[in-house]
Design a protein around this motif. Structure first.
Motif, PDB file in Angstrom:
ATOM      1  N   ALA B  71     -30.669  -9.099 -70.959  1.00 50.29           N
ATOM      2  CA  ALA B  71     -31.333 -10.332 -70.505  1.00 50.29           C
ATOM      3  C   ALA B  71     -30.355 -11.499 -70.428  1.00 50.29           C
ATOM      4  O   ALA B  71     -30.529 -12.416 -69.616  1.00 50.29           O
ATOM      5  N   ASP B  72     -29.320 -11.470 -71.263  1.00 51.28           N
ATOM      6  CA  ASP B  72     -28.327 -12.549 -71.242  1.00 51.28           C
ATOM      7  C   ASP B  72     -27.442 -12.492 -70.011  1.00 51.28           C
ATOM      8  O   ASP B  72     -26.656 -13.407 -69.770  1.00 51.28           O
ATOM      9  N   PHE B  73     -27.527 -11.397 -69.272  1.00 53.01           N
ATOM     10  CA  PHE B  73     -26.646 -11.237 -68.114  1.00 53.01           C
ATOM     11  C   PHE B  73     -27.401 -11.299 -66.793  1.00 53.01           C
ATOM     12  O   PHE B  73     -26.867 -10.943 -65.752  1.00 53.01           O
ATOM     13  N   GLU B  74     -28.651 -11.757 -66.849  1.00 51.68           N
ATOM     14  CA  GLU B  74     -29.364 -11.970 -65.588  1.00 51.68           C
ATOM     15  C   GLU B  74     -28.714 -13.135 -64.878  1.00 51.68           C
ATOM     16  O   GLU B  74     -28.420 -14.164 -65.487  1.00 51.68           O
ATOM     17  N   GLY B  75     -28.457 -12.966 -63.612  1.00 50.16           N
ATOM     18  CA  GLY B  75     -27.750 -14.008 -62.877  1.00 50.16           C
ATOM     19  C   GLY B  75     -26.241 -13.873 -62.939  1.00 50.16           C
ATOM     20  O   GLY B  75     -25.527 -14.564 -62.218  1.00 50.16           O
ATOM     21  N   ILE B  76     -25.763 -13.012 -63.814  1.00 49.09           N
ATOM     22  CA  ILE B  76     -24.326 -12.714 -63.872  1.00 49.09           C
ATOM     23  C   ILE B  76     -24.078 -11.535 -62.935  1.00 49.09           C
ATOM     24  O   ILE B  76     -24.942 -10.683 -62.744  1.00 49.09           O
ATOM     25  N   GLY B  77     -22.906 -11.483 -62.359  1.00 46.40           N
ATOM     26  CA  GLY B  77     -22.638 -10.455 -61.359  1.00 46.40           C
ATOM     27  C   GLY B  77     -22.612  -9.052 -61.940  1.00 46.40           C
ATOM     28  O   GLY B  77     -22.495  -8.832 -63.140  1.00 46.40           O
ATOM     29  N   SER B  78     -22.740  -8.109 -61.018  1.00 45.08           N
ATOM     30  CA  SER B  78     -22.649  -6.692 -61.348  1.00 45.08           C
ATOM     31  C   SER B  78     -21.179  -6.291 -61.419  1.00 45.08           C
ATOM     32  O   SER B  78     -20.330  -6.881 -60.758  1.00 45.08           O
TER      33      SER B  78
END
Lengths: 262, 787
Positions: B71-78
């Protein structure tokens, strides 16, 4: 690892007392236990190191010619000083690598009874006596299946007494990755008969191949094994070999042991 | 007399002083003040849906700094993929997202779910056990054929299935190849597995992220073969950090073998978390983690058909391969079974018609990507195995069949897109026959048989395409990067030199070999030259080391930059000696004027460049530092012939290698000792693949070969003393040094030699065995002979 306390008693009596505490565990050379702890697969509250107990270290030959090895004796010591029993010394010299041999102990190996370890085959084929702080246990009674022995909690192997055979040989066929025994056969010829012990192969741990013992006791020659084959029932099957392959290797290695023993 | 310095000398590896005395500076040796430690909670199931993850209680544990989840990486790139393959129908491959931490689903054992940052590693591990995690286990797909069946569980719910792409090459040849095979006098067919491997560099991966709030700069120390590539991928595609605010350092690196090319989630995590926490965050992989998180190699299942005419000329070749991608697309994964594999299917032979079909498949396993050789070992293995099988079926000598079909005229345009610039395959085969004493084999076989052993001889050829790669070409093929290389040659005032290279040395010996080239060009001692690499803040943008490219591409950039230095230095020298620039010559560190006894030393010229009291300031700038970027015009094509002799114990199935010979054509050789060492190491890995190594999953996707207790690495006593030769030289025609590359050859050329020898040994014992899959372990060999 989880947190634990360590004590290093100087005597067997102190070690036994320390092991009486709940969740205390004996630590020999640590070649199995330390990796287990590092993987957090065990969580003893206290480790009772046996490395400081001089009375369980060393090799001697008693008055009747039996080779007596302290439970805390390292593989490298046995390899170097066990010349009274050359097949046993050779076995010890081929366990693991130098670091393992300098730390690992015969008592630790026997108490762990890994189904692929080498010493159980030697002890069983030699009809050795496993001496503990409280009693003497015949090898035939000591090994009770994979990682299972007759030892009680808080019981420490102090000495292993090996009757020295007329002839003996250990044939180890290494598992390619671990270099434990995929199958190991220890053969020992005594005045009253031949004993053949097999490690690495069975789901029940080390065992004696009685058909081969009978055949070799009456005729100690490679030919005596012709037509004999170990059963593949209850043999280990894994990525390194099928049950049939392990059973086959028992026959091959036993013949080689006879030939090598001369 | 062999040379004692410069090009062609076996200069001692200067880096070994620190490597062998424990004074190297590896990533794990670097500790930042106040650093926290991260432990990754990884999936213990191969496929599942995360139904609950509660970190509240764990977050209150002693020492915990913060626990991160997907959840902390939503909006962070793949985590990005660097190569887009277009399939045989003109559609681009399926490219599922690869989150830094699992979001919703876990897709392989080892998939990171949560990251626990704590003051100590032990506290992080304690807290991991306090995380409440519920995973609804889903059926896993492990076998590629099963994964492609209708109704198979889908690794990625949003994709139509588990097929990543269906690639055909050369698609226009498909019907012609089918026709030629149908009409051929003889067709040899072989089905085989190229076994999945774990790279196992001696140094496991490590990442240390730092963040400086004062200037908004991030630094990542990491175990990488290509720090600039990591900076580009992580900065631009995952975390959104511009290059001038992101430094990536790859210091001493203890072996890479391909698996340290790729951008990994742990690198992005440590960089991200350091920024979030304004505190350094360090991760050091355990060996157990390495088995389930380092990209694996190989894992192809192939059917290959070789068609021959009545005179045993190769007329057509068709291959059909399933290539395992694992659960996600690792950085260069799509390119390995396609452009690094299909383009090599001509091998050393003038087969006129070739068609390669590759279907890449997602499974619930660790991602698979490049491993030493990357696609080229897979091509070589299948080709050289099917040629050997054809020789046996036709009853002809396998060496003679190869010779008959060799390419002998260069340049040679293959039917699989590439043009070989140069080579001499009969010469390397001649050399091999000599050093391997092929003629003496029959006598050695008799000796083995007298001991109750079977003896087999296996011979094969190989070709590889390395010196990767022409940027405009790979761009057309789907690469999302250029594959040039860079070098800055910085001449200091007193004449010593620092060469900043975009190549990266992680065992190859660049610190020794690269100075040999510059020393040769300038005529100064090698110890006046140092190599700087592995730091984006100190080196020009470069693409790193893999694909046997460092000397052919990075070395060429260094030559170009050195040429610029020489040109400028000559201008300075001409001014100092008041002579025409055209008359200036540089030899043995002295500038001279042709036809005169005038001379000026290298150090006088370099000093003048930085103390320009007497200097042509109106014509040239002070200083002596030049940069060059080199983009190759073609791949390079090392080739060779290998021979392996094995003894086989028919009672146990155990195979031992008695002799191994390698005759390679690497073009010009800078340091013969280092080249031999590269070949030795490559052969050890090839022998490992052929006889010992194999990554095994069970049907539920559990990794059974997850430690050295079950994954068999070759050791010193598993390999023989090699006989290697690289005296057959056809210089590369298109780079300034005429070099081709040697890093992967051993791993490419050796597996078919070993297996050809094992099959030969079994057949010599009367066993009708035409193929055995790798690893040819004792139990497998015994089963094959007693099947």
């Amino acid at each position: 690892m989880y947190n634990f306390d360590v004590v290093t008693p100087k005597t067997v009596a102190d070690a036994v007392a320390a092991l009486g505490e709940e969740d205390a565990q004996a630590l020999g050379g640590g070649q199995t236990l330390i990796p287990t702890l590092k993987q957090r697969l065990a969580s003893p509250s206290k480790l009772v190191s046996l490395t400081g107990i001089d009375e369980i270290k060393g090799i001697r030959t008693d008055d009747s010619g039996v080779l007596c090895i302290g439970g805390g004796t390292s593989h490298s010591t046995i390899a170097g000083e066990g010349s009274a029993y050359p097949a046993l010394a050779a076995l010890a010299g081929n366990i693991g690598d130098p670091a393992v041999r300098n730390r690992g102990t015969i008592g630790g190996s026997l108490a762990n009874n890994d189904p692929s370890a080498c010493y159980p085959a030697a002890a069983l084929a030699s009809g050795a006596t496993i001496v503990t702080n409280s009693r003497e246990i015949a090898a035939d009674d000591f090994f009770q299946g994979m990682f299972t022995t007759a030892l009680d909690d808080a019981e420490i192997i102090t000495e292993i007494r090996f009757p020295v055979p007329e002839k003996a040989n250990y044939q180890k066929f290494e598992q390619p990755a671990s270099r434990f025994s995929l199958v190991g056969v220890f053969l020992a010829k005594y005045a009253d008969g031949v004993r053949v012990a097999v490690t690495g192969a069975s789901n029940d741990g080390v065992f004696r191949w009685s058909e081969a013992e009978t055949a070799l006791s009456s005729n100690f020659s490679v030919d005596a094994l012709d037509g004999l084959s170990a059963s593949s029932d209850d043999m280990i099957a894994d990525m390194h070999g099928s049950a049939e392959y392990r059973a086959h290797l028992i026959g091959v290695l036993t013949k080689r042991a006879v030939a090598a023993a001369g | 007399m062999p040379k004692d310095h410069g090009i062609g000398a076996s200069s001692k590896r200067r880096e070994d002083v620190r490597f062998l005395t424990g004074t190297g500076n590896y990533t794990d040796d670097i500790n930042a003040r106040g650093q926290a430690y991260v432990h990754f909670l990884r999936s213990d199931v191969a496929h599942g849906r995360i139904t609950n993850i509660d970190t509240a209680a764990a977050s209150e544990m002693p020492g915990v700094v913060r626990i991160f989840t997907g959840a902390d990486f939503e909006g962070i790139g793949s985590i990005p993929c660097g190569w887009q393959v277009t399939d045989r129908f003109g559609e681009v491959m399926h490219e599922p997202p690869h989150p830094v931490l699992a979001q919703g689903k876990v897709r392989h054992v080892g998939d990171p779910i949560a990251a626990i940052v704590a003051d100590s590693l032990a506290e992080a591990r304690d807290a991991a056990e306090a995380i409440e995690l519920d995973i609804e286990e889903l059926p896993a797909v492990v076998n590629m054929k099963d994964a492609l069946k209708d109704g198979a569980p889908k690794v990625h719910d949003d994709l139509p299935g588990n097929l990543c792409y269906d690639w055909g090459f050369v698609e226009e040849n498909r019907e012609a190849v089918d026709k030629a095979i149908k009409e051929a006098a003889h067709v040899t067919t072989l089905e085989l597995v190229n076994n999945r491997l774990v790279a196992n560099p001696m140094e496991p991966r490590v990442a240390l992220g730092e963040y400086n709030r004062a200037n908004d700069e991030s630094t990542l120390y990491t175990t990488s073969q290509n720090p600039h590539v990591i900076r580009l991928l992580m900065g631009a595609f995952v975390l959104g950090i511009p290059e001038h605010k992101l430094r990536v350092v790859a210091p001493d690196v203890g072996g890479g073998f391909g698996t340290k090319i790729f951008h990994y989630a742990e690198e992005a995590f440590c960089t991200f978390a350091a920024r979030q926490l304004a505190r350094p965050v360090k991760w050091t992989s355990t060996r157990s983690e390495a088995f389930m998180s380092d990209a694996h190699g190989r894992d192809h299942v192939t059917k290959i058909e070789l068609a021959l005419d009545k005179d045993n000329n190769f007329v057509a070749l068709r291959t059909d391969t399933l290539a395992n991608m694992g659960a996600y697309l690792s950085t260069f994964a799509p390119s390995v079974p396609t452009w690094l594999h299909g383009t090599l299917m001509a091998g050393n032979y003038k087969t006129p018609l070739i068609y390669v079909n590759v279907r890449a498949v997602f499974t619930n396993t660790v991602p698979v990507d490049a491993y030493r050789g990357a696609g080229r070992p897979e091509a070589t293995y299948q080709l050289e195995r099917v040629v050997d099988k054809a020789a046996r079926e036709l009853g002809v000598d396998p060496i003679a069949l190869r010779r008959q079909n060799f390419i002998t005229e260069f340049p040679y345009q293959t039917p699989v897109a590439v043009e070989y610039d140069t080579g001499d395959y009969p010469a390397t085969m001649d050399k091999l026959e000599e050093i391997a004493d092929i003629a003496g084999f029959a006598a050695r076989r008799k000796e083995s048989e007298a001991k109750g052993r079977l003896r087999g001889l296996g011979v094969n050829c190989y070709i590889e395409a390395c010196g990767i790669a022409p940027s405009n070409l790979v761009g057309q093929l789907g690469a999302r990067a250029g594959l040039y290389e860079s070098a800055t040659v910085r001449v200091n005032a007193t004449g010593s030199i620092s060469v900043m290279t975009g190549s990266h040395s992680h065992g190859q010996g660049h610190e020794t070999a690269f100075p040999q080239v510059v020393a040769e060009m300038l005529g100064i001692p090698e110890d006046q030259i140092d190599i700087v690499h592995g730091d984006t803040a100190r080196t020009p943008m470069g693409m790193g080391t893999y694909g046997s490219r460092s000397l052919a591409v990075g070395g060429s950039a260094m030559v170009r930059a050195t040429e610029k230095v020489i040109n400028k230095a000559k201008k300075i020298a001409s001014h100092l000696m008041e002579a025409s620039e055209a008359d200036i010559e540089l030899k043995d560190g002295q500038f001279t004027v042709a036809g005169t006894d005038k001379s000026v030393a290298w150090g006088d010229v370099t000093l003048a460049a930085y103390v320009p009291h007497n200097y042509p300031l109106e014509d040239i700038e002070p200083g002596l530092e030049e940069t060059a970027f080199y983009d190759p015009s073609n791949f390079t094509y090392p080739s060779g012939a290998y021979a392996c002799e094995v003894e086989l114990d028919p009672e146990t199935g155990r195979v031992t290698i008695e002799r191994f010979s390698a005759a390679d054509d690497f073009g010009n050789v800078i340091n013969p000792m280092i080249v031999s060492g590269q070949v030795h190491g490559g052969i050890a890995q090839g022998v490992g693949q052929a006889l010992m190594e194999g990554c095994v999953y069970d049907e539920n996707g559990q990794l059974l070969s997850a430690s050295y207790m079950d994954y068999a690495m070759p050791r010193a006593d598993d390999v023989p003393f090699y006989s290697v030769d690289h005296s057959c030289v056809t210089p590369c025609t298109h780079n300034p040094l005429g070099v081709k590359g040697c890093g992967e050859a051993g791993a490419i050329g050796s597996p078919p030699a070993v297996i050809n020898a094992v099959v030969d040994a079994m057949q010599s014992g009367g066993h009708d065995v035409t193929h055995i899959d790798m690893p040819a372990s004792p139990s497998r060999v015994w089963a094959a002979m007693n099947g």
